[in-house]
Design a protein around this motif. Sequence first.
Motif, PDB file in Angstrom:
ATOM      1  N   PRO A   1      39.357  50.948  40.983  1.00  0.00           N
ATOM      2  CA  PRO A   1      38.387  50.109  42.106  1.00  0.00           C
ATOM      3  C   PRO A   1      38.815  50.592  43.378  1.00  0.00           C
TER       4      PRO A   1
ATOM      5  N   GLN B   1      43.234  57.354  33.485  1.00  0.00           N
ATOM      6  CA  GLN B   1      42.654  58.030  32.742  1.00  0.00           C
ATOM      7  C   GLN B   1      41.886  59.593  33.557  1.00  0.00           C
TER       8      GLN B   1
ATOM      9  N   ASP C   1      49.049  33.785  36.835  1.00  0.00           N
ATOM     10  CA  ASP C   1      49.358  32.510  38.020  1.00  0.00           C
ATOM     11  C   ASP C   1      48.171  33.193  38.903  1.00  0.00           C
ATOM     12  N   ASP C   2      48.106  32.739  40.641  1.00  0.00           N
ATOM     13  CA  ASP C   2      47.088  33.546  41.140  1.00  0.00           C
ATOM     14  C   ASP C   2      48.072  34.198  41.845  1.00  0.00           C
TER      15      ASP C   2
HETATM   16  P1  FAD Z   1      38.863  44.327  36.441  1.00  0.00           P
HETATM   17  O1  FAD Z   1      38.573  44.442  36.096  1.00  0.00           O
HETATM   18  O2  FAD Z   1      38.042  43.977  37.991  1.00  0.00           O
HETATM   19  O3  FAD Z   1      39.922  43.625  36.908  1.00  0.00           O
HETATM   20  C1  FAD Z   1      40.606  41.879  37.891  1.00  0.00           C
HETATM   21  C2  FAD Z   1      41.841  41.201  37.227  1.00  0.00           C
HETATM   22  O4  FAD Z   1      41.959  40.493  38.190  1.00  0.00           O
HETATM   23  C3  FAD Z   1      41.096  40.651  36.434  1.00  0.00           C
HETATM   24  O5  FAD Z   1      41.894  40.585  34.927  1.00  0.00           O
HETATM   25  C4  FAD Z   1      41.587  39.690  36.851  1.00  0.00           C
HETATM   26  O6  FAD Z   1      41.663  38.482  35.752  1.00  0.00           O
HETATM   27  C5  FAD Z   1      42.350  39.577  38.348  1.00  0.00           C
HETATM   28  N1  FAD Z   1      41.921  38.465  39.248  1.00  0.00           N
HETATM   29  C6  FAD Z   1      41.511  38.327  39.995  1.00  0.00           C
HETATM   30  N2  FAD Z   1      41.256  37.385  40.610  1.00  0.00           N
HETATM   31  C7  FAD Z   1      42.822  37.613  40.476  1.00  0.00           C
HETATM   32  C8  FAD Z   1      43.984  36.668  41.512  1.00  0.00           C
HETATM   33  N3  FAD Z   1      44.182  36.077  42.556  1.00  0.00           N
HETATM   34  N4  FAD Z   1      44.866  36.520  41.136  1.00  0.00           N
HETATM   35  C9  FAD Z   1      45.946  37.376  39.997  1.00  0.00           C
HETATM   36  N5  FAD Z   1      44.870  38.294  39.132  1.00  0.00           N
HETATM   37  C10 FAD Z   1      43.647  38.203  40.048  1.00  0.00           C
HETATM   38  N6  FAD Z   1      39.967  52.577  36.316  1.00  0.00           N
HETATM   39  C11 FAD Z   1      41.446  53.026  36.743  1.00  0.00           C
HETATM   40  O7  FAD Z   1      42.213  52.636  36.888  1.00  0.00           O
HETATM   41  N7  FAD Z   1      42.272  54.908  36.451  1.00  0.00           N
HETATM   42  C12 FAD Z   1      41.141  55.439  35.763  1.00  0.00           C
HETATM   43  O8  FAD Z   1      42.056  56.080  35.811  1.00  0.00           O
HETATM   44  C13 FAD Z   1      40.057  55.060  35.030  1.00  0.00           C
HETATM   45  N8  FAD Z   1      39.132  55.517  34.912  1.00  0.00           N
HETATM   46  C14 FAD Z   1      37.686  55.847  34.387  1.00  0.00           C
HETATM   47  C15 FAD Z   1      37.452  56.707  33.959  1.00  0.00           C
HETATM   48  C16 FAD Z   1      35.449  56.210  33.948  1.00  0.00           C
HETATM   49  C17 FAD Z   1      35.044  57.895  32.959  1.00  0.00           C
HETATM   50  C18 FAD Z   1      35.664  55.625  33.408  1.00  0.00           C
HETATM   51  C19 FAD Z   1      33.886  54.979  33.136  1.00  0.00           C
HETATM   52  C20 FAD Z   1      35.848  54.276  33.959  1.00  0.00           C
HETATM   53  C21 FAD Z   1      37.194  54.703  34.497  1.00  0.00           C
HETATM   54  N9  FAD Z   1      37.968  53.331  35.412  1.00  0.00           N
HETATM   55  C22 FAD Z   1      39.239  53.604  35.815  1.00  0.00           C
HETATM   56  C23 FAD Z   1      37.623  52.653  36.014  1.00  0.00           C
HETATM   57  C24 FAD Z   1      37.942  51.392  34.172  1.00  0.00           C
HETATM   58  O9  FAD Z   1      37.129  51.053  33.201  1.00  0.00           O
HETATM   59  C25 FAD Z   1      38.006  49.870  35.126  1.00  0.00           C
HETATM   60  O10 FAD Z   1      37.014  49.299  35.261  1.00  0.00           O
HETATM   61  C26 FAD Z   1      39.289  49.405  35.988  1.00  0.00           C
HETATM   62  O11 FAD Z   1      40.334  49.682  35.564  1.00  0.00           O
HETATM   63  C27 FAD Z   1      39.363  47.773  36.520  1.00  0.00           C
HETATM   64  O12 FAD Z   1      40.106  47.737  37.700  1.00  0.00           O
HETATM   65  P2  FAD Z   1      40.223  46.065  38.300  1.00  0.00           P
HETATM   66  O13 FAD Z   1      41.674  46.073  36.774  1.00  0.00           O
HETATM   67  O14 FAD Z   1      41.766  46.701  38.778  1.00  0.00           O
HETATM   68  O15 FAD Z   1      39.409  45.820  38.524  1.00  0.00           O
END
Ligand code: FAD
Length: 321
Positions: A235, A250, A302-303
């Motif tokens: 993201p 991936q 934690d945050d």
């Molecule tokens: P989120 O899933 O939204 O997680 C955010 C995290 O932050 C949560 O666990 C939350 O608890 C934590 N958080 C929030 N606020 C705080 C805070 N203040 N302090 C501490 N923790 C906090 N994703 C990839 O990363 N790489 C890829 O290569 C990739 N390829 C993909 C390919 C396909 C075909 C598809 C369908 C998806 C792909 N994705 C990929 C996307 C993947 O499915 C996830 O949507 C993505 O990894 C989520 O990113 P994230 O963990 O940053 O966000």
Amino acid sequence: MSVLAVTEHRRGELRTPSFEVITAGRDLADALGDDLHLAVIGGDVDAFAADLNREGVDVIHTVDEGEEFNHDVYTQAVTALAENLDPAALLMPNTVNGLDYAPAVADRLDRPLVTDAVAFDHDGTLAVTREQYGGKVETTLDVDAAEIALTIRPAEWPAAEGDGDAEVTAFDVDIDESAVRSDVTGFEEVGSGDVDITEADVLVSIGRGIEEEENLPLVETLADALGATLSSSRPIVDNGWLPKNRQVGQSGKVVTPDVYIAIGISGAVQHVAGMKGSDTIIAINTDPNAPIMDIADYAIVDDLFDVVPELIEEFGGQVPS
Ligand code: FAD
């Protein structure tokens, strides 16, 4: 019959998957009761062969053709070597380069090709495991171990270690230059002065938990204080906050650092596919049930906006205002 594994290099350095195909190849050679042969094509083949001479390798074939990877040269060289050796299994890395020539080689050898293998088991027949739908589905294919081509996913097998006593032998290939349709004329790094996250020892990786682009300097400062490199989940890249070459996963890069610090990253399967080979995984996340916790060696529940400034100060950095 033997097992033949093809190695790879770039800009004078052997790439990590070269040492992983040795481990995978040795596993398979043990199961089949065969010798493990390696191929190293182009560049300083003698220096590469010395480095590849790890425990479990029986023979290293050097093909002194070209400096850098070239699709047509690799296709011709691997095909010729495989025709000469007639290995039971032919292993190639499931990398950008490997995927570039593996289908062409398999076609020329008239062998079935299984790409992106993550595991195999040999009990009479060879069962090769692949993942589909971003790791949500696992498929196991029964194949003929006596005539198969496989590409091996990076970071699924550990890199081979230990000194070996392999025989090193030069293999001459009569490359058909009229069929070599491209040439490497130079390298240009992606992005302005950017880095290769696959080479970093320590990665500070940031996810959606960072909330806004304006908060990025906080994690950049932590990365600086630790002497680490900044990477991210998808993201962050999709939002345009970091360039694509910083994305782990991936559809990004597969990384195997000594330490991977996942900050505000949930640990979706697509992300984990790119970093589960890290030696030590540290997660900072407010959610104790986030999937990243399943693979973390250490976790701070934690945050991040409280934890990261404290870490910066602990490691002698200056928290940005
Ligand atoms: P989120 O899933 O939204 O997680 C955010 C995290 O932050 C949560 O666990 C939350 O608890 C934590 N958080 C929030 N606020 C705080 C805070 N203040 N302090 C501490 N923790 C906090 N994703 C990839 O990363 N790489 C890829 O290569 C990739 N390829 C993909 C390919 C396909 C075909 C598809 C369908 C998806 C792909 N994705 C990929 C996307 C993947 O499915 C996830 O949507 C993505 O990894 C989520 O990113 P994230 O963990 O940053 O966000």
